[in-house]
Design a protein around this motif. Structure first.
Motif, short mmCIF file in Angstrom:
data_model
loop_
_atom_site.label_atom_id
_atom_site.label_comp_id
_atom_site.label_asym_id
_atom_site.label_seq_id
_atom_site.Cartn_x
_atom_site.Cartn_y
_atom_site.Cartn_z
N THR A 32 0.85 -1.36 -0.01
CA THR A 32 0.07 0.04 0.08
C THR A 32 0.94 1.29 -0.13
O THR A 32 2.33 1.15 0.31
CB THR A 32 -0.90 0.00 1.35
OG1 THR A 32 -0.38 0.21 2.37
CG2 THR A 32 -1.74 -1.28 1.45
N ALA A 33 0.31 2.48 -0.19
CA ALA A 33 0.89 3.54 -0.14
C ALA A 33 1.61 3.99 1.33
O ALA A 33 2.67 4.47 1.45
CB ALA A 33 -0.05 4.87 -0.55
N ALA A 34 1.08 3.56 2.27
CA ALA A 34 1.47 3.80 3.69
C ALA A 34 2.61 2.67 3.86
O ALA A 34 3.51 3.29 4.52
CB ALA A 34 0.14 3.19 4.51
N ASP A 35 2.42 1.72 3.27
CA ASP A 35 3.87 0.81 3.40
C ASP A 35 4.94 1.41 2.79
O ASP A 35 5.99 1.47 3.45
CB ASP A 35 3.71 -0.54 2.59
CG ASP A 35 2.53 -1.48 3.08
OD1 ASP A 35 2.39 -1.27 4.49
OD2 ASP A 35 1.92 -2.34 2.48
N TYR A 36 4.81 1.99 1.68
CA TYR A 36 5.95 2.90 0.95
C TYR A 36 6.24 4.17 1.57
O TYR A 36 7.55 4.52 1.84
CB TYR A 36 5.50 3.16 -0.61
CG TYR A 36 5.68 2.16 -1.63
CD1 TYR A 36 6.99 1.77 -1.88
CD2 TYR A 36 4.53 1.29 -1.93
CE1 TYR A 36 7.24 0.91 -3.09
CE2 TYR A 36 4.85 0.44 -2.73
CZ TYR A 36 6.25 0.04 -3.45
OH TYR A 36 6.31 -0.94 -4.20
N ASP A 37 5.19 4.55 2.35
CA ASP A 37 5.62 6.06 2.99
C ASP A 37 6.49 5.66 4.26
O ASP A 37 7.28 6.33 4.70
CB ASP A 37 4.30 6.85 3.50
CG ASP A 37 3.77 7.34 2.48
OD1 ASP A 37 4.44 7.32 1.15
OD2 ASP A 37 2.33 7.59 2.71
N ARG A 38 6.06 4.48 4.86
CA ARG A 38 6.88 4.08 5.93
C ARG A 38 8.22 3.66 5.78
O ARG A 38 9.45 4.14 6.56
CB ARG A 38 6.08 2.96 6.69
CG ARG A 38 6.74 2.43 8.11
CD ARG A 38 5.71 1.49 8.84
NE ARG A 38 5.33 0.35 8.02
CZ ARG A 38 4.41 0.05 7.76
NH1 ARG A 38 3.31 0.98 7.66
NH2 ARG A 38 4.33 -1.14 6.87
N ALA A 39 8.41 3.07 4.52
CA ALA A 39 9.94 2.53 4.11
C ALA A 39 10.64 3.87 3.90
O ALA A 39 11.68 3.90 4.17
CB ALA A 39 9.74 1.60 2.84
N VAL A 40 9.98 5.01 3.29
CA VAL A 40 10.78 6.12 2.97
C VAL A 40 11.24 6.99 4.12
O VAL A 40 12.26 7.53 3.99
CB VAL A 40 9.89 7.18 2.24
CG1 VAL A 40 10.30 8.38 1.98
CG2 VAL A 40 9.63 6.50 0.69
N LYS A 41 10.69 6.60 5.30
CA LYS A 41 10.95 7.39 6.44
C LYS A 41 12.40 6.53 7.02
O LYS A 41 13.06 7.49 7.82
CB LYS A 41 9.90 7.18 7.61
CG LYS A 41 8.67 8.01 7.32
CD LYS A 41 7.88 7.72 8.42
CE LYS A 41 6.30 8.44 8.40
NZ LYS A 41 5.40 8.05 9.12
N MET A 42 12.79 5.64 6.31
CA MET A 42 14.22 4.92 6.72
C MET A 42 15.23 5.31 5.78
O MET A 42 16.23 5.03 6.09
CB MET A 42 13.83 3.46 6.99
CG MET A 42 12.82 3.22 7.96
SD MET A 42 13.23 3.71 9.52
CE MET A 42 14.59 2.96 10.13
N LEU A 43 14.80 6.04 4.78
CA LEU A 43 16.07 6.31 3.71
C LEU A 43 16.86 7.59 4.30
O LEU A 43 16.40 8.42 5.27
CB LEU A 43 15.38 6.66 2.55
CG LEU A 43 14.61 5.65 1.75
CD1 LEU A 43 13.83 6.10 0.51
CD2 LEU A 43 15.46 4.20 1.66
#
Length: 447
Positions: A32-43
């Motif tokens: 989901t978009a929320a999954d990607y948003d959560r992953a981006v926070k770790m970049l």
């Protein structure tokens, strides 16, 4: 979407995959978009702002001072350091510059966090060029005024489909060179007045163009003379070269990019005709030499590190590299007449690379040259008038990676090298001091 722009999306997927583990991936549950948003926070671009004072990337000045961007809890500061005097002060007056930027139309600027990705100090130290977003602003360090170097009106009609207006600012900070419709222009930073320097640039035969192979952009590829009077660049001929294509992957309709990019084996490739432009006189001097291949000593893309101006802007030393990278020829051109003199040539049965770069000692009439002719990257000293080898400067196992500092008066260098300590990982970097006569090899970072 370019390859560069697609990387954050790919990196976000990798970060997400590492977080959620193999169980979910194997179950092939939809992301989901929320999954990607959560992953981006770790970049990195999300985490780096959380660290204050993490790194210092210095921009050295001719007088041995340097300036850098320092991250703080409130934002960022630009500082200038004098190591000899052990002083550290702001590069510019942030409150006044922030106010001047706001008055000039840059938006509301927080003086505690001027959002400049890059700063360039003029040679006289009175102006600083700030890159904010896709625009550049020339500001007095005192904060008296700021002027936009790029504007939406000036970007229009430049050709080649760019959305920004990349420029190369002169050393004195007074003029900015840019490409418009395949020709080279300069803009007066203070007044915004524009002057066209070339008129015969046409599609795929333009001046200062950055377009061959995988690299293609609207940034001008050129080198200002130290006195800001001349520009060394090239008119690049790709009119009959083959095309490159890139079809991106996105939601909805795909986008096709097309540009010139010769392939190995092509009979027609990009060629450059080297020129020197007298900016004040509006005079173009073509170097009296056959066209060169679109090559650099390190890599295929044009590199202005292969060009070195004399301090008075009267001569230009440069390296011509063959298509197969097996031959590099060092030449010197007269900026007023375009006459070219060949100094010496370096050849290799495989591929030549000047790993550590090169330097010209104009007052001493010498060249410091990097070569791997003894199987390690070493430094050599050449005579500038005759082009003859005077001596080998560095010897022994371990590669010289770069020349960090060359003191012409003391005739010493500080260099970066790998593999000089047999008991260490050969990729550990160390710094050393050495004289131009090869003596005085001194480790500076034994720790």
């Amino acid at each position: 979407m370019s390859i560069q722009n697609s990387f954050p999306r790919f990196a976000a997927f990798v970060a997400f995959a590492s977080l959620c583990g193999s169980a979910r991936i194997s179950a092939q549950q939809p992301l989901t978009a929320a999954d990607y948003d959560r992953a981006v926070k770790m970049l990195s671009f999300s985490l780096n702002p959380l660290v204050s004072g993490g790194t210092v990337t210095p921009a050295w000045l001719a007088d041995n001072r340097f300036y850098y961007r320092s991250s703080t809890a409130a934002g960022a500061d630009w500082m200038i350091v004098d190591p000899a005097k052990r002083t550290r002060v702001p590069l510019f007056r942030a409150p006044e510059v922030a106010e001047a930027l706001t008055r000039a139309g840059a938006g509301t600027i927080d003086p505690r966090n001027i959002p400049a990705q890059r700063a360039e100090l003029s040679s006289d130290g009175q102006h600083v060029m700030l890159l904010i977003g896709n625009r550049r602003w020339s500001c007095e360090v005192s904060g008296g005024s700021c002027t936009a170097v790029d504007s939406a009106a000036q970007q229009a009609g430049r050709g080649r489909g760019a959305t920004a207006a990349p420029v190369v600012v002169s050393p004195d900070g007074k003029r900015a060179a840019f490409i418009r419709n395949w020709n080279l222009w300069v803009r007066d930073v203070a007044t915004g007045r524009e002057t066209q320097l070339t008129t015969d640039g046409v599609a795929n035969f333009g001046y200062a163009t950055d377009n061959a192979g995988w690299v293609h952009s609207d940034r001008p590829i050129l080198l200002w003379s130290p006195d800001s009077r001349r520009i060394a660049t090239q008119q690049q001929d790709e009119r009959n070269a083959g095309d490159m294509y890139l079809l991106d992957t996105r939601v909805g309709h795909q986008h096709l990019q097309t540009w010139k990019g010769p392939l190995p084996g092509d009979s027609i490739v990009a060629m450059i005709q080297r020129v020197i432009i007298d900016v004040d006189a509006g005079r173009i001097v073509r170097l009296q030499t056959p066209p060169d291949f679109h090559r650099a000593m390190l890599g295929d893309d044009l590199n202005m590190d292969d060009l070195i101006w004399s301090p008075d802007g009267a001569r230009l030393a440069y390296v011509s590299t063959s298509r197969d990278h097996k031959r590099a020829t060092v030449k010197v051109a007269d900026a007023a007449t375009g006459t070219v003199r060949t100094l010496f040539e370096e050849t290799s049965p495989t591929q030549f690379e000047s790993v550590a770069g090169w330097r010209v000692l104009w007052p001493a009439n010498e060249i410091v040259w990097s070569s791997e002719r003894d199987n390690w990257s070493q430094l050599y000293l050449y005579d500038l008038p005759s082009g003859k080898l005077k001596r080998q400067i560095t010897t022994g196992a371990g590669a010289i990676q770069s020349i960090l500092k060359l003191d012409e008066k003391a005739r010493t260098m500080i260099v970066e090298a790998l593999g000089r300590n047999a008991t260490e990982d050969p990729y550990f970097r160390h710094y050393y001091k050495v004289s131009l006569d090869g003596s005085g090899w001194t480790p500076l970072t034994p720790e």
